[in-house]
Each structure stands twice: as structure tokens, then as C-alpha cells.
Design a protein around this motif. Structure first.
Motif, PDB file in Angstrom:
ATOM      1  N   THR A   1      42.409  49.146 -46.181  1.00  0.00           N
ATOM      2  CA  THR A   1      41.324  49.185 -45.244  1.00  0.00           C
ATOM      3  C   THR A   1      41.991  48.433 -44.095  1.00  0.00           C
ATOM      4  O   THR A   1      41.850  48.901 -42.802  1.00  0.00           O
ATOM      5  CB  THR A   1      39.780  48.469 -45.457  1.00  0.00           C
ATOM      6  OG1 THR A   1      39.435  49.318 -46.813  1.00  0.00           O
ATOM      7  CG2 THR A   1      39.040  48.616 -44.528  1.00  0.00           C
TER       8      THR A   1
ATOM      9  N   GLN B   1      40.730  46.201 -50.017  1.00  0.00           N
ATOM     10  CA  GLN B   1      40.756  45.659 -48.569  1.00  0.00           C
ATOM     11  C   GLN B   1      41.954  45.582 -47.976  1.00  0.00           C
ATOM     12  O   GLN B   1      42.203  45.673 -46.744  1.00  0.00           O
ATOM     13  CB  GLN B   1      40.100  44.086 -48.477  1.00  0.00           C
ATOM     14  CG  GLN B   1      39.609  43.560 -47.401  1.00  0.00           C
ATOM     15  CD  GLN B   1      38.514  44.396 -46.684  1.00  0.00           C
ATOM     16  OE1 GLN B   1      37.776  45.226 -47.287  1.00  0.00           O
ATOM     17  NE2 GLN B   1      38.402  44.292 -45.439  1.00  0.00           N
TER      18      GLN B   1
ATOM     19  N   ARG C   1      41.698  55.077 -52.279  1.00  0.00           N
ATOM     20  CA  ARG C   1      42.464  53.637 -51.774  1.00  0.00           C
ATOM     21  C   ARG C   1      43.293  53.302 -53.260  1.00  0.00           C
ATOM     22  O   ARG C   1      44.312  52.612 -53.017  1.00  0.00           O
ATOM     23  CB  ARG C   1      41.272  52.662 -51.538  1.00  0.00           C
ATOM     24  CG  ARG C   1      40.608  52.706 -50.357  1.00  0.00           C
ATOM     25  CD  ARG C   1      39.637  51.769 -50.086  1.00  0.00           C
ATOM     26  NE  ARG C   1      39.018  51.958 -48.709  1.00  0.00           N
ATOM     27  CZ  ARG C   1      37.920  52.883 -48.408  1.00  0.00           C
ATOM     28  NH1 ARG C   1      37.500  53.591 -49.515  1.00  0.00           N
ATOM     29  NH2 ARG C   1      37.244  52.898 -47.370  1.00  0.00           N
TER      30      ARG C   1
ATOM     31  N   THR D   1      38.529  58.753 -42.314  1.00  0.00           N
ATOM     32  CA  THR D   1      37.934  58.320 -43.275  1.00  0.00           C
ATOM     33  C   THR D   1      37.065  59.172 -44.107  1.00  0.00           C
ATOM     34  O   THR D   1      36.029  59.713 -43.326  1.00  0.00           O
ATOM     35  CB  THR D   1      36.973  56.965 -42.910  1.00  0.00           C
ATOM     36  OG1 THR D   1      37.717  56.107 -42.293  1.00  0.00           O
ATOM     37  CG2 THR D   1      36.378  56.276 -44.311  1.00  0.00           C
TER      38      THR D   1
END
Length: 231
Positions: free
Chosen positions: A199, A196, A178, A221
Motif C-alpha cells: 500500500t 501495508q 497484494r 485500486t
């Protein structure tokens, strides 16, 4: 190291066997189909890196099957095998979407050289990382026009989603954290709050590009690390 997957569509068992042996010896994974319709279905489902397609098949012309694959969103390189040296056949093959052609009888050494050239051009050192066109399976990303397609379906994405998808497609089958994605797409340092953002945007992207967003086959993922795009 990537093991490139080649689909061979050839009805002659003797020729197919020789080609399979030579290609496997050269380090490729090869799947053989002896009918054009079966080959088209396999190409659509399994997205081989390259297709070797005979013109004369029991259930139709290789030219027609090449056109069907292109219309179905199969963009991988196609090498046509033909018994004719006629210029008209060569032009027809290219017009149907083939990338190269070889006239039977041919040298296995030359065919392997043509295969290597197409692989390098499409996936290796000759494939520019910043190319306008990027591919992942049957997903096509046209960066210049800002278009995304899966098969025949045009997918509307936001500029951020396009940047995210482009970054993933430039690193096919590579696990990206990420933090890496944040830095490349948003220019932001990683933190619980900023991660986030990744995501949420991955979820939105999946809702648009996946056939089944709850069971994705493109953007996967990798628990505890991040994501990867299946190329």
C-alpha cells in the motif's frame, strides 16, 4: 480477451469507411480522424494500440505527424499509408518513427495481415514478458537503463519502485492481489503487516507517475483485491 483499439487517420471518407468496416469485422475497435492534428491529440489522450496514418492529409504530412507523436511519447505501432512506392518515402516514414508502411492501392487482406503482425509483435505471443521496454499508455519503462518516462518527463524511481512498476506492467489490465505483488516484488508471504508495504509503495509510485495522484489514471485500486495497471 482484449479488444484492440486502432486509430485511423485518413482524410478520404471512402478509404476510411472501407478500412473501418474491414477492421471492425476483424474484431478491432476503430476510431477515425480525418486531420493529422486531431489524430495526434487523440493518440496522446486515448493511447490506441495501433495507428494507421495516411501521408497526405489536409493539414500537413503524415510523416510530420508521426514524428510529433513519437516526440509526445506515443510509442504504439504506426503503419504509414502512402501513394508513393519511392524508396525515399519508405525510408523517411521509418525514420520518422513508423513501424511499417503500405503503398496505395493495397489489398485489404494484406493490410489486415500487417495489422495482426504488429499487434502480435507488440502485445501478443511475440511480445516477450521479460522485454527491456514496457509500456502503459504514455508511460515507458526501460528496465535495462532503470529509466521511467511519462511523455517527455523522466521520472526517478527507486529499484523497488522499478520492480513494482515492472511487475504491474507485465500484467496490464490484470487485477493483482497484494499477496501476488508481495511474492513477486519482495519475495514475502502475505500478512496484514507486509501488505501495508504494498500500500505504501503504491502510494509513493503514484506520487511519481500519476498526473493527479489523488485521482490516478494508471495504477488503479480494486477494492478488496489489490491493484491493476491500465495498459
Amino acid at each position: 480477451m482484449t479488444t484492440y483499439h486502432i486509430l485511423l487517420i485518413e482524410d478520404d471518407p471512402g478509404i476510411a469507411g472501407s478500412l473501418q468496416t474491414a477492421l471492425i469485422r476483424d474484431g478491432y475497435r476503430v476510431h477515425w480522424k480525418d486531420h493529422g492534428a486531431d489524430g495526434v491529440a487523440y493518440a496522446r489522450e486515448h493511447n490506441p494500440h495501433l495507428i494507421i496514418l495516411d501521408v497526405r492529409l489536409p493539414d500537413g504530412s503524415g510523416f510530420d505527424f508521426c514524428r510529433q507523436m513519437r516526440q509526445a511519447g506515443v510509442h504504439q505501432p504506426v503503419i504509414i499509408l502512402t501513394v508513393h512506392s519511392d524508396e525515399v518515402d519508405k525510408v523517411l516514414g521509418l525514420e520518422m518513427g513508423a513501424d511499417d508502411y503500405m503503398t496505395k492501392p493495397f489489398s485489404l487482406r494484406e493490410l489486415l495481415s500487417r495489422v495482426r503482425a504488429q499487434i502480435r509483435r507488440s502485445y501478443g505471443e511475440l511480445a516477450a514478458v521479460d522485454s527491456d521496454m514496457l509500456y502503459a499508455g504514455d508511460l515507458v519503462i526501460d528496465r535495462r537503463r532503470g529509466n521511467v518516462m511519462r511523455g517527455d518527463k523522466i521520472i526517478n524511481v527507486t529499484p523497488t519502485e522499478l520492480r513494482l512498476l515492472t511487475y504491474l506492467a507485465q500484467h496490464p489490465n490484470q487485477v493483482l492481489s497484494r499477496g501476488q505483488i508481495l511474492d513477486a516484488v519482495w519475495g514475502t508471504e502475505s500478512s496484514p503487516d507486509t501488505e501495508q508495504v504494498v500500500t505504501v509503495n503504491i502510494r509513493r509510485l503514484r506520487e511519481k507517475i500519476e498526473l493527479n495522484p489523488s485521482d490516478p489514471d494508471l495504477v488503479l485500486t480494486v477494492p478488496g483485491i489489490g491493484y491493476k495497471l491500465i495498459g
